[in-house]
Design an enzyme around this catalytic site. Structure first.
Site: not given
Ligand SMILES: Cc1cc2nc3c(=O)[nH]c(=O)nc-3n(C[C@H](O)[C@H](O)[C@H](O)COP(=O)(O)OP(=O)(O)OC[C@H]3O[C@@H](n4cnc5c(N)ncnc54)[C@H](O)[C@@H]3O)c2cc1C
Ligand code: SF4
Ligand code: FES
Lengths: 231, 592
Positions: B124, B245, B247, B257, B260, B291, B358, B403
């Site tokens: 990566f 960021q 992407h 997306l 990468e 990135r 992103h 990141r």
């Molecule tokens: C397309 C894409 C591909 C990616 N690929 C990678 C990768 O290959 N490797 C990597 O390391 N990272 C990757 N990332 C980044 C990574 O996926 C995210 O940063 C990470 O999954 C975020 O996880 P989280 O648990 O912080 O939040 P999220 O998974 O976004 O979860 C947020 C949670 O909060 C809840 N929530 C939000 N607001 C409220 C509210 N007001 N009330 C109640 N619930 C709420 C939502 O329902 C959800 O359950 C990628 C991101 C994207 C967009």
């Protein structure tokens, strides 16, 4: 472009009805979800679920021109007018296109959808050959959208008893995992006339699955395992 | 459930976790194992959380494919962060990485495999062996559906642990007492439209990022920064918001997306002349530079007239030279998406791509235990009692100004677990819930009631569109003083217009219009935070590129930004350059 959309708000409507609406500004490449969001800008009371917009979160399965699918990856250009948009069939409607999926999730939980290992776990990863891992392809990708189970007549008729294609696909996902050690328990929990055996291989599930998965095949594999298991 | 508080249902738990993505679910699991009572609130069914969309994988120095160790991973992360990352937290994360990947594998994550049966790892961006040497292959992958695989496994483990879920409940505001203790949150049941109070001794925010700030983004519609918005309203600052960021490879004009991982598997970028232009910008790492570097390179190619297509507004991601078998096995999701949204099969033709909003590097300031920390009276940062944050909504900061791909899935599980442990410790010392005064709840209810106002006004959808366009135009990949200043004026005007927005739909049952209005409030407050922070930072670092200040300026700007809502006040705090056990990596010019 003309749409006919299922509307029902229990607070104000005595009964559901189909609403005819038109969207004039159609961009090439527009998906059904884009259209619904445009329509919502004009009438914010229209309610539906969506999130990722790219077919990976499973929020927006709907019945589109009579067929279940995800609105975010269904191009408008693939649909005949007026486009009939209805909630997933057979599920209680909460409002408009939003259905209550409680029963669907309950079946999912009931098949113990997690890896069960009885032996002490190794210090490092469990080893799994690429061939063993390949057995999970076509199974683990399920996004729990509900399109399959709600297209299945056996599920409509026995919603409480028949686990339905999605849950059974997940059951097989763990049965097929070389790391899982609960085969006997999993199979036993599916015995009896309903949970598994209500599947009459109608194949609606495989036909509608937006991820190209084949629950019917998985159900067949479970049946084979059961047979082997009994013998 | 009780109705003691003036007709509003009330629930009581040891811990309230807001968010059911990877961060929230990993923390919930840790707490369940400690036998704490946990409520997980999520505005969508857990597996619909945005973690599901992560594609390429998760970093850990398992050394299954190339020689590797956590210290090299740490170096890459510090360098990738353009030295703005806190080195204590980075050391902690990189050391924990291998153990956490193995743990996920034991939980059932269907990682892809090598011939010897071990977890498959792919190269990566920004990964090196031996502190800047040859390319490393550090990203553990389940094909290109790693987030899906991890999120589903974590949810499944929570089913097993019998975690208490509140699915489709929207958190509106944190509830704080006069001494600043966080007592839980006011949440809204989306199906019924009823507010309810969830009282908890500890509250963990795990609400994800705020990609919806920008018109073209790779994020889900739900990524509206609600947790950060709640923190801001509670008087807590957000940190480093200027670092957003972009992407390099979102599908041009659409945003989906193209991981990468596509370049990790051997894909590369070309301009209209068919030139592999990354060789000019990053002679050693080429297409696998960090990135920020690749995104700037693409934007520069397009600005200088070497973009592809009629309008010359994108470049091409070339995969058609790869063995089709590799694409089908390792990148099946990418291929599907390219066919659905760009109408090209990458086996035959390159994919049009352009940098796309992103990932939110900034967020709620925390320490490496997931405790929310805020400087008190110009002094050192101290924990906000009862409040924790992890994942994309938090800023530990392990990502600093940029990141590295694959470090976010790692971040969410490492700090989800760490926060779970810290909360358990706190619960051991705090036996009772603090009293919930009516006045604490009234404020949040007042906020909610604002949307009951009737009459004519602007719509939520129209204002959100205006906001996203403004952010994209005035606060994108390249930034400059006068444009940012104009952008700030615009977002402040939008903030004003927000007061005149009215809902047309006042029904209770599954009113998504009301939810979108509450989300818009959060978006607007974060837009103000982002532009204000970006305007102030007079240097270029990581993802924050100032044309008028093209160089990094460690003397003046090696520090974290803190933005407070009240008076749009900015404050700064030092970067932790001292790791836990190893020597510090001092700032150096960053070349790839
Ligand atoms: C397309 C894409 C591909 C990616 N690929 C990678 C990768 O290959 N490797 C990597 O390391 N990272 C990757 N990332 C980044 C990574 O996926 C995210 O940063 C990470 O999954 C975020 O996880 P989280 O648990 O912080 O939040 P999220 O998974 O976004 O979860 C947020 C949670 O909060 C809840 N929530 C939000 N607001 C409220 C509210 N007001 N009330 C109640 N619930 C709420 C939502 O329902 C959800 O359950 C990628 C991101 C994207 C967009
Ligand atoms: S098997 Fe397919 S249709 Fe059924 S829930 Fe899973 S993804 Fe949806
Ligand atoms: S919105 Fe996520 S699958 Fe359609």
């Amino acid at each position: 472009m003309r749409f006919s959309i299922y509307r029902y708000n229990p607070e104000t409507d005595k009964a559901p009805y189909m609403q005819d609406v038109e969207l004039t500004e159609i961009r090439p490449d527009m998906m059904l979800l884009d259209a619904l969001r445009e329509l919502k800008k004009n009438d914010e009371t229209l309610s539906f679920r969506f999130s990722c917009g790219e077919g990976v979160c499973g929020s927006d399965a709907l019945n589109i021109n009579g067929r279940n699918g995800l609105s975010c990856i269904t191009p408008l250009s693939s649909l005949a007018e007026p486009i009939q948009v209805r909630p997933l069939p057979g599920m209680p409607v909460i409002r408009d296109l939003v259905v209550d999926l409680t029963q669907f999730y309950k079946h999912y939980r009931s098949i113990e959808p997690y890896l069960i290992v009885h032996d002490p776990v190794p210090e490092e990863e469990f080893l799994q050959t690429p061939e063993q891992r390949e057995k999970l392809d076509g199974l683990y990708e399920c996004i729990l959208c509900g399109a399959c189970s709600t297209a299945c007549p056996s599920f409509w008729w026995n919603p409480e008893l028949f686990r339905g294609p999605a849950a059974l696909l997940q059951s097989y996902r763990f049965l097929a995992d070389s790391r899982d050690q609960a085969t006997a328990d999993r199979l036993q929990a599916l015995e009896g006339p309903y949970r598994l055996f209500r599947c009459h291989t109608i194949m609606n599930c495989a036909e509608v699955c937006p991820k190209g998965l084949n629950p019917t095949r998985a159900i067949g594999e479970i049946k084979k395992l059961l047979l082997k298991h009994i013998i | 459930m009780s109705h003691a508080n003036y007709g509003i249902a009330k629930h009581r738990f040891d811990t309230l976790v807001i968010g059911a993505g990877g961060g929230g679910l990993r923390a919930a699991l840790q707490l369940a194992q400690a036998e704490a009572t946990v409520a997980v609130v999520s505005k969508v069914f857990p597996t619909r959380s945005h973690t599901v969309a992560a594609q390429g994988g998760m970093n850990a120095a398992l050394a299954n494919v190339s020689p590797d160790n956590w210290h090299w991973h740490m170096y890459d992360t510090v360098k990738g962060s353009d030295y703005l990352g806190d080195q204590d937290a980075i050391e902690y994360m990189c050391r924990a990485a291998s153990r956490l990947v193995i743990e996920l594998e034991h939980m059932g994550v269907p990682f892809s495999r090598l011939d010897n049966g071990k977890i498959y790892q792919r190269p990566f961006g920004g990964q090196s062996q031996n502190f800047g040497g040859a390319q490393a292959a550090r990203t553990c992958a389940a094909a290109d559906r790693t987030g899906h695989a991890i999120l589903h496994s974590l949810y499944q483990q929570n089913i097993r642990a019998k975690t208490h879920f509140f699915d489709e409940f929207f958190a509106v505001d944190l509830l704080l007492d006069d001494e600043g203790y966080v007592l839980g949150a006011l949440v809204l049941e989306i199906e019924t439209g009823e507010p309810l109070i969830i009282e908890a001794k500890t509250t963990l925010l795990a609400t994800g990022g705020v990609g919806q700030l920008f018109r073209t983004n790779t994020n889900a519609a739900i990524n509206t920064g609600d947790g950060m918005g709640m923190a801001l309203r509670a008087g807590i600052p957000v940190q480093d918001m200027e670092f957003f960021q972009f992407h390099p490879t979102g599908i041009a004009g659409k945003g989906m997306l193209m991981s990468e991982g596509a370049r990790g598997e051997g894909g590369y970028l070309i301009n209209k002349d068919g030139e592999r232009f990354m060789e000019r910008y990053a002679p050693q790492a080429k297409d696998l530079a960090s990135r920020d570097v690749v995104s700037r390179a693409i934007a520069t190619e397009v600005r200088e007239g070497r973009g592809c297509g009629e309008k010359g507004d994108y470049v091409l991601l070339k995969l058609d030279h790869l063995d089709p078998e590799v694409i089908m096995k390792r990148l099946p999701g990418i291929r599907d998406m390219a066919m659905t949204f760009a109408h090209v099969d990458p086996i035959d033709k390159p994919i049009p791509v352009f940098p796309t909003a992103h990932y939110t590097m900034g967020g709620i300031p925390t320490d490496r235990f997931g405790q929310v920390v805020v400087p008190v009276n110009q002094g050192a940062a101290e924990p906000v009692p009862g409040l924790y944050a992890v994942g994309e909504c938090a800023c530990v900061s392990v990502h600093g100004a940029n990141r590295l791909g694959g470090n976010s899935l790692l971040d969410i599980v490492v700090f989800g677990r760490a926060a779970g442990n810290k909360i358990t410790e706190y619960l051991g010392e705090s036996r009772y819930h603090r009293p919930m005064g009516r006045q604490y709840v009234d404020k949040a209810l007042g906020h909610l009631a604002r949307w009951d106002k009737r009459g004519k006004g602007e719509s939520v959808g129209a204002l959100r569109d205006a906001l996203q366009r403004t952010m994209e135009h005035y606060c994108g990949v390249f930034r400059i003083e006068n444009v940012l200043a104009e952008g700030l004026a615009k977002v402040l005007e939008i903030e004003k217009r927000l007061e005149d927005v009215r809902l047309q739909d006042h029904s209770k049952i599954f009113n998504t219009a009301r939810i979108e209005a509450l989300e818009l409030e959060n978006l607007v407050s974060l837009a103000v935070a982002t532009v204000t922070s970006a305007l102030a930072r007079q240097e270029s670092r990581g993802a924050h590129t100032r044309i008028d200040y093209p160089d990094r300026d460690d003397e003046r700007w090696l520090k974290h930004t803190l933005f407070y809502r009240e008076g749009r006040r900015l404050d700064y705090k030092p970067v932790t350059t001292k790791p836990l056990t190893v020597d510090s990596f001092p700032p150096k010019p960053r070349v790839y």
